[in-house]
Design a protein around this motif. Structure first.
Motif, PDB file in Angstrom:
ATOM      1  N   ASP A  40       0.810  -1.216   0.000  1.00  0.00           N
ATOM      2  CA  ASP A  40       0.000   0.000   0.000  1.00  0.00           C
ATOM      3  C   ASP A  40       0.847   1.271   0.000  1.00  0.00           C
ATOM      4  OD1 ASP A  40      -2.358  -1.438  -0.011  1.00  0.00           O
ATOM      5  OD2 ASP A  40      -2.484  -1.525   2.176  1.00  0.00           O
ATOM      6  N   ASN A  41       2.100   1.176   0.401  1.00  0.00           N
ATOM      7  CA  ASN A  41       2.991   2.339   0.417  1.00  0.00           C
ATOM      8  C   ASN A  41       4.338   1.946  -0.189  1.00  0.00           C
ATOM      9  OD1 ASN A  41       1.425   4.444   2.260  1.00  0.00           O
ATOM     10  ND2 ASN A  41       1.211   2.449   3.233  1.00  0.00           N
ATOM     11  N   TYR A  48     -10.960   5.770  -2.066  1.00  0.00           N
ATOM     12  CA  TYR A  48      -9.974   4.916  -1.404  1.00  0.00           C
ATOM     13  C   TYR A  48     -10.628   4.033  -0.341  1.00  0.00           C
ATOM     14  CZ  TYR A  48      -5.804   6.800  -3.638  1.00  0.00           C
ATOM     15  OH  TYR A  48      -4.834   7.132  -4.556  1.00  0.00           O
ATOM     16  N   GLN A  58      -9.925   0.409  -1.434  1.00  0.00           N
ATOM     17  CA  GLN A  58      -8.747  -0.030  -0.680  1.00  0.00           C
ATOM     18  C   GLN A  58      -7.575  -0.321  -1.620  1.00  0.00           C
ATOM     19  OE1 GLN A  58      -9.313  -1.097   3.233  1.00  0.00           O
ATOM     20  NE2 GLN A  58     -10.374   0.723   2.541  1.00  0.00           N
ATOM     21  N   ASN A 116      -4.029   0.537  -3.802  1.00  0.00           N
ATOM     22  CA  ASN A 116      -2.754   1.164  -3.442  1.00  0.00           C
ATOM     23  C   ASN A 116      -2.251   2.138  -4.508  1.00  0.00           C
ATOM     24  OD1 ASN A 116      -2.249  -0.962  -5.252  1.00  0.00           O
ATOM     25  ND2 ASN A 116      -0.187  -1.326  -4.468  1.00  0.00           N
ATOM     26  N   TYR A 175      -2.720  11.869   3.406  1.00  0.00           N
ATOM     27  CA  TYR A 175      -2.794  10.747   4.335  1.00  0.00           C
ATOM     28  C   TYR A 175      -4.250  10.307   4.377  1.00  0.00           C
ATOM     29  CZ  TYR A 175      -2.818   7.917   8.573  1.00  0.00           C
ATOM     30  OH  TYR A 175      -2.980   6.882   9.465  1.00  0.00           O
ATOM     31  N   ILE A 176      -4.468   9.044   4.031  1.00  0.00           N
ATOM     32  CA  ILE A 176      -5.829   8.497   3.995  1.00  0.00           C
ATOM     33  C   ILE A 176      -5.870   7.257   4.876  1.00  0.00           C
ATOM     34  CG2 ILE A 176      -7.672   7.577   2.537  1.00  0.00           C
ATOM     35  CD1 ILE A 176      -6.365   9.107   0.185  1.00  0.00           C
ATOM     36  N   GLU A 177      -6.703   7.301   5.871  1.00  0.00           N
ATOM     37  CA  GLU A 177      -6.835   6.179   6.808  1.00  0.00           C
ATOM     38  C   GLU A 177      -8.274   5.658   6.794  1.00  0.00           C
ATOM     39  OE1 GLU A 177      -5.068   6.369  10.921  1.00  0.00           O
ATOM     40  OE2 GLU A 177      -7.219   6.260  11.463  1.00  0.00           O
ATOM     41  N   ARG A 224       1.214   6.472   3.958  1.00  0.00           N
ATOM     42  CA  ARG A 224       0.315   7.470   3.374  1.00  0.00           C
ATOM     43  C   ARG A 224      -1.093   6.891   3.199  1.00  0.00           C
ATOM     44  NH1 ARG A 224       4.533   9.869  -1.241  1.00  0.00           N
ATOM     45  NH2 ARG A 224       6.330   9.973   0.178  1.00  0.00           N
ATOM     46  N   LEU A 225      -1.120   5.615   2.910  1.00  0.00           N
ATOM     47  CA  LEU A 225      -2.389   4.888   2.808  1.00  0.00           C
ATOM     48  C   LEU A 225      -2.417   3.858   3.936  1.00  0.00           C
ATOM     49  CD1 LEU A 225      -2.407   4.252  -1.062  1.00  0.00           C
ATOM     50  CD2 LEU A 225      -3.573   6.088   0.179  1.00  0.00           C
TER      51      LEU A 225
END
Length: 252
Positions: A78-79, A157, A161, A163, A170-172, A245-246
């Protein structure tokens, strides 16, 4: 070989124009003149001699070293370090352009992982490596969007989900639900205009990123690949970031 095909085409054209030749006769000529394309065909030596100097020049250019990396640059996860690196290059190049042409700062960047076609191994980075990573002619686009319309980006996102690399974002998500969204470490102001750098493919809705349609697309005339080449050349030793970041918490 080319002359043979030209001769065949000329013959058929003449026969077709002649009233005394039947369609069956033309078909017969076509059958008898067909040439199978297979490994038994001989190379056109004259043609090879003509293109060889150009091929050598191209090979020499493509094999030139433009940078170096002490680690493998990959697109997994994912990063991914290569994803983060290219997203940062996209941000930096677009931001520099925007400062000059728009008197604005770019706030974030977003590219698609599918557009990164391969990885870059540890060691020297050659010019051809960048062409292999980015074989497409995509252009850098800056999309001006209201903060309120960026909700579509974050929802994308949360739903997918996926990448797709980002920079200055920043996405949480937690169990598929958006739990935090930041630009440059700050919460989004719904009334503020934001400038997001991306590719023309995504700006036009590629990868189902329909949220970009709510913004104003500003072309830069910069090819992504050219931008990456420039930044690799300007950074003899590549340092790739692997910061989070993700952050897809509870991702299945």
């Amino acid at each position: 070989m080319k002359n043979k095909f030209l001769l065949l085409g000329s013959t058929l054209a003449i026969l077709s124009a002649c009233k005394t030749v039947s369609p069956l006769q033309v078909a017969d000529v076509q059958t008898r003149k067909n040439i199978s394309i297979n490994n038994e065909l001989k190379n056109d030596e004259a043609f090879i001699k003509v293109i060889e100097p150009y091929k050598q020049k191209l090979d020499q250019e493509m094999n030139q070293k433009i940078s170096h990396t002490d680690i493998d640059l990959t697109k997994q996860g994912d990063n991914s370090n290569l994803g983060n690196l290219l997203a940062d290059y996209t941000f930096d190049g677009a931001d520099q352009w925007a400062k000059t042409h728009l008197q604005k700062n770019v706030d974030a960047a977003l590219i698609n992982i599918g557009g990164i076609r391969t990885t870059i191994g540890k060691g020297d980075i050659l010019l051809k490596s960048v062409f292999e990573v980015m074989p497409f002619e995509n252009e850098v686009i800056i999309v001006k969007m209201k903060g309120s319309d960026l909700q579509g980006l974050f929802d994308y996102y949360a739903k997918t989900q996926v990448n797709n690399p980002v920079s200055h974002l920043y996405i949480e998500t937690t169990n598929g639900q958006l739990s935090k969204a930041l630009i440059n470490g700050n919460a989004v102001n719904p009334d503020q205009d934001y400038y997001i750098a991306t590719s023309d493919y995504l700006a036009l809705g590629g990868d189902n990123m329909k949220f970009f349609a709510k913004g104003e697309s500003i072309p830069t005339g910069i090819r992504l690949r050219d931008l990456f080449i420039e930044y690799f050349k300007n950074n003899p030793e590549v340092t790739a970031k692997s910061d989070i970041r993700l952050n897809f918490i509870g991702k299945k």
